[in-house]
Design a protein around this motif. Structure first.
Motif, PDB file in Angstrom:
ATOM      1  N   MET A 112      34.960   4.729 -39.829  1.00 42.46           N
ATOM      2  CA  MET A 112      34.694   6.081 -39.822  1.00 42.46           C
ATOM      3  C   MET A 112      33.542   6.575 -38.982  1.00 42.46           C
ATOM      4  N   ALA A 113      33.635   7.136 -37.864  1.00 45.69           N
ATOM      5  CA  ALA A 113      32.614   7.740 -37.133  1.00 45.69           C
ATOM      6  C   ALA A 113      32.748   9.036 -36.950  1.00 45.69           C
ATOM      7  N   GLY A 114      31.288   9.931 -36.891  1.00 44.00           N
ATOM      8  CA  GLY A 114      31.322  11.218 -36.907  1.00 44.00           C
ATOM      9  C   GLY A 114      30.167  11.709 -36.492  1.00 44.00           C
ATOM     10  N   ASP A 115      30.016  12.961 -35.986  1.00 46.04           N
ATOM     11  CA  ASP A 115      28.628  13.284 -35.570  1.00 46.04           C
ATOM     12  C   ASP A 115      28.675  14.933 -36.433  1.00 46.04           C
ATOM     13  N   LEU A 116      27.679  14.797 -37.117  1.00 44.49           N
ATOM     14  CA  LEU A 116      27.523  16.041 -37.934  1.00 44.49           C
ATOM     15  C   LEU A 116      26.507  17.095 -37.548  1.00 44.49           C
ATOM     16  N   HIS A 117      26.137  16.995 -36.220  1.00 46.50           N
ATOM     17  CA  HIS A 117      25.227  18.071 -35.781  1.00 46.50           C
ATOM     18  C   HIS A 117      25.742  18.226 -34.372  1.00 46.50           C
ATOM     19  N   THR A 118      26.616  19.358 -34.360  1.00 48.14           N
ATOM     20  CA  THR A 118      27.097  19.734 -33.064  1.00 48.14           C
ATOM     21  C   THR A 118      27.047  21.325 -32.916  1.00 48.14           C
ATOM     22  N   HIS A 119      26.943  21.623 -31.827  1.00 49.51           N
ATOM     23  CA  HIS A 119      26.974  23.082 -31.621  1.00 49.51           C
ATOM     24  C   HIS A 119      28.119  23.532 -30.486  1.00 49.51           C
ATOM     25  N   THR A 120      28.599  24.713 -30.718  1.00 48.02           N
ATOM     26  CA  THR A 120      29.734  25.124 -29.619  1.00 48.02           C
ATOM     27  C   THR A 120      29.067  26.337 -29.027  1.00 48.02           C
ATOM     28  N   THR A 121      30.071  26.886 -28.175  1.00 48.90           N
ATOM     29  CA  THR A 121      29.540  27.934 -27.341  1.00 48.90           C
ATOM     30  C   THR A 121      29.644  29.489 -28.569  1.00 48.90           C
ATOM     31  N   ALA A 122      29.825  28.924 -29.607  1.00 54.07           N
ATOM     32  CA  ALA A 122      29.443  30.339 -30.729  1.00 54.07           C
ATOM     33  C   ALA A 122      27.641  30.594 -30.870  1.00 54.07           C
ATOM     34  N   SER A 123      27.083  29.592 -30.650  1.00 57.70           N
ATOM     35  CA  SER A 123      25.755  29.588 -30.445  1.00 57.70           C
ATOM     36  C   SER A 123      25.374  29.078 -29.270  1.00 57.70           C
ATOM     37  N   ASP A 124      24.595  28.020 -29.052  1.00 57.53           N
ATOM     38  CA  ASP A 124      23.976  27.820 -27.952  1.00 57.53           C
ATOM     39  C   ASP A 124      24.573  26.318 -27.366  1.00 57.53           C
ATOM     40  N   GLY A 125      25.873  25.896 -27.590  1.00 57.67           N
ATOM     41  CA  GLY A 125      26.430  24.916 -27.360  1.00 57.67           C
ATOM     42  C   GLY A 125      27.049  25.196 -26.014  1.00 57.67           C
ATOM     43  N   THR A 126      27.685  23.971 -25.289  1.00 58.24           N
ATOM     44  CA  THR A 126      28.187  24.225 -24.036  1.00 58.24           C
ATOM     45  C   THR A 126      29.546  24.180 -23.822  1.00 58.24           C
ATOM     46  N   VAL A 127      30.284  23.812 -25.048  1.00 60.92           N
ATOM     47  CA  VAL A 127      31.722  23.730 -25.295  1.00 60.92           C
ATOM     48  C   VAL A 127      32.372  24.642 -26.393  1.00 60.92           C
ATOM     49  N   THR A 128      33.549  25.198 -26.078  1.00 54.46           N
ATOM     50  CA  THR A 128      34.366  25.890 -27.017  1.00 54.46           C
ATOM     51  C   THR A 128      34.507  24.952 -28.265  1.00 54.46           C
ATOM     52  N   PRO A 129      34.699  25.607 -29.283  1.00 55.15           N
ATOM     53  CA  PRO A 129      35.127  24.923 -30.416  1.00 55.15           C
ATOM     54  C   PRO A 129      36.296  24.007 -30.318  1.00 55.15           C
ATOM     55  N   GLN A 130      37.525  24.428 -29.647  1.00 59.70           N
ATOM     56  CA  GLN A 130      38.592  23.652 -29.419  1.00 59.70           C
ATOM     57  C   GLN A 130      38.168  22.432 -28.479  1.00 59.70           C
ATOM     58  N   ASP A 131      37.361  22.801 -27.297  1.00 60.29           N
ATOM     59  CA  ASP A 131      36.895  21.371 -26.360  1.00 60.29           C
ATOM     60  C   ASP A 131      36.124  20.538 -27.239  1.00 60.29           C
ATOM     61  N   LEU A 132      35.209  20.979 -28.123  1.00 64.25           N
ATOM     62  CA  LEU A 132      34.297  19.964 -29.065  1.00 64.25           C
ATOM     63  C   LEU A 132      35.606  19.200 -29.792  1.00 64.25           C
ATOM     64  N   ILE A 133      36.598  19.541 -30.463  1.00 62.20           N
ATOM     65  CA  ILE A 133      37.324  18.965 -31.200  1.00 62.20           C
ATOM     66  C   ILE A 133      38.052  17.819 -30.187  1.00 62.20           C
ATOM     67  N   LYS A 134      38.454  18.316 -28.931  1.00 62.64           N
ATOM     68  CA  LYS A 134      39.151  17.303 -28.242  1.00 62.64           C
ATOM     69  C   LYS A 134      38.229  16.237 -27.724  1.00 62.64           C
ATOM     70  N   LEU A 135      37.045  16.323 -27.342  1.00 63.47           N
ATOM     71  CA  LEU A 135      36.060  15.677 -26.924  1.00 63.47           C
ATOM     72  C   LEU A 135      35.769  14.673 -28.078  1.00 63.47           C
ATOM     73  N   ALA A 136      35.684  15.049 -29.422  1.00 66.69           N
ATOM     74  CA  ALA A 136      35.631  14.327 -30.524  1.00 66.69           C
ATOM     75  C   ALA A 136      36.693  13.353 -30.459  1.00 66.69           C
ATOM     76  N   ALA A 137      37.975  13.849 -30.432  1.00 67.49           N
ATOM     77  CA  ALA A 137      39.275  12.874 -30.586  1.00 67.49           C
ATOM     78  C   ALA A 137      39.181  11.927 -29.298  1.00 67.49           C
ATOM     79  N   ASP A 138      38.752  12.274 -28.228  1.00 70.57           N
ATOM     80  CA  ASP A 138      38.803  11.615 -26.988  1.00 70.57           C
ATOM     81  C   ASP A 138      37.813  10.179 -27.227  1.00 70.57           C
ATOM     82  N   ILE A 139      36.599  10.494 -27.853  1.00 67.42           N
ATOM     83  CA  ILE A 139      35.650   9.194 -28.088  1.00 67.42           C
ATOM     84  C   ILE A 139      35.960   8.501 -29.598  1.00 67.42           C
ATOM     85  N   GLY A 140      36.823   9.134 -30.089  1.00 68.71           N
ATOM     86  CA  GLY A 140      37.326   8.382 -31.586  1.00 68.71           C
ATOM     87  C   GLY A 140      36.586   8.627 -32.646  1.00 68.71           C
TER      88      GLY A 140
END
Length: 159
Positions: free
Chosen positions: A1-29
């Motif tokens: 199991m691999a995870g990142d428990l500290h991410t930000h989306t465009t809902a605050s000061d992140g650079t990707v939308t929540p949907q794109d963040l999930i896609k990126l997470a899936a892409d890197i496993g």
């Protein structure tokens, strides 16, 4: 199991939308992602919807900032009850305070001769929570500083 428990989306000061963040997470496993936007839970519905059927667990979270012993501290909350009315109200108050501080920073920058308006910064805010990264990006985009990193180093650090 691999995870990142500290991410930000465009809902605050992140650079990707929540949907794109999930896609990126899936892409890197990754199999778990904590959505911990600053002072808001507004990215969670889109992230949860995007994660459906992907095998990625979305950990509902939030990041809060405070000062302790004259140092800025960031507190991460996980598996929060993000529908709780008291929490939602508290986060709105936090965003209002953050907005007030950001307007003060922009005013101070104007006093120092930087041609930057609140509207120019707000143009960069996709979600509910404007932060220093938005101010830094606006300064850099206008050519008032060489880079957003330089804006942080010289103009937007604490104090």
């Amino acid at each position: 199991m691999a995870g990142d428990l500290h991410t930000h989306t465009t809902a605050s000061d992140g650079t990707v939308t929540p949907q794109d963040l999930i896609k990126l997470a899936a892409d890197i496993g990754l199999t778990a992602v904590g959505i911990t936007d600053h002072d808001t839970v507004s990215g969670l519905p889109d992230a949860l919807k995007a994660s459906s059927g992907t095998g990625i667990e979305v950990v509902p979270g939030v990041e809060l900032s405070t000062v302790w012993n004259d140092k800025e501290i960031h507190i991460l909350g996980y598996y929060i009850d993000w529908h709780n009315d008291q929490l939602v109200s508290f986060l709105e108050n936090m965003r209002q305070e953050r907005r007030r501080r950001n307007y003060q920073m922009i005013g101070r920058l104007q006093e120092l001769g930087y041609d930057l308006s609140v509207a120019e910064v707000e143009e960069r805010v996709a979600g509910e929570s404007m932060g220093r990264p938005h101010i830094a990006a606006a300064l850099a985009q206008k050519g008032l500083v060489p880079s957003a990193e330089e804006a942080f180093n010289k103009l937007l650090s604490r104090g």
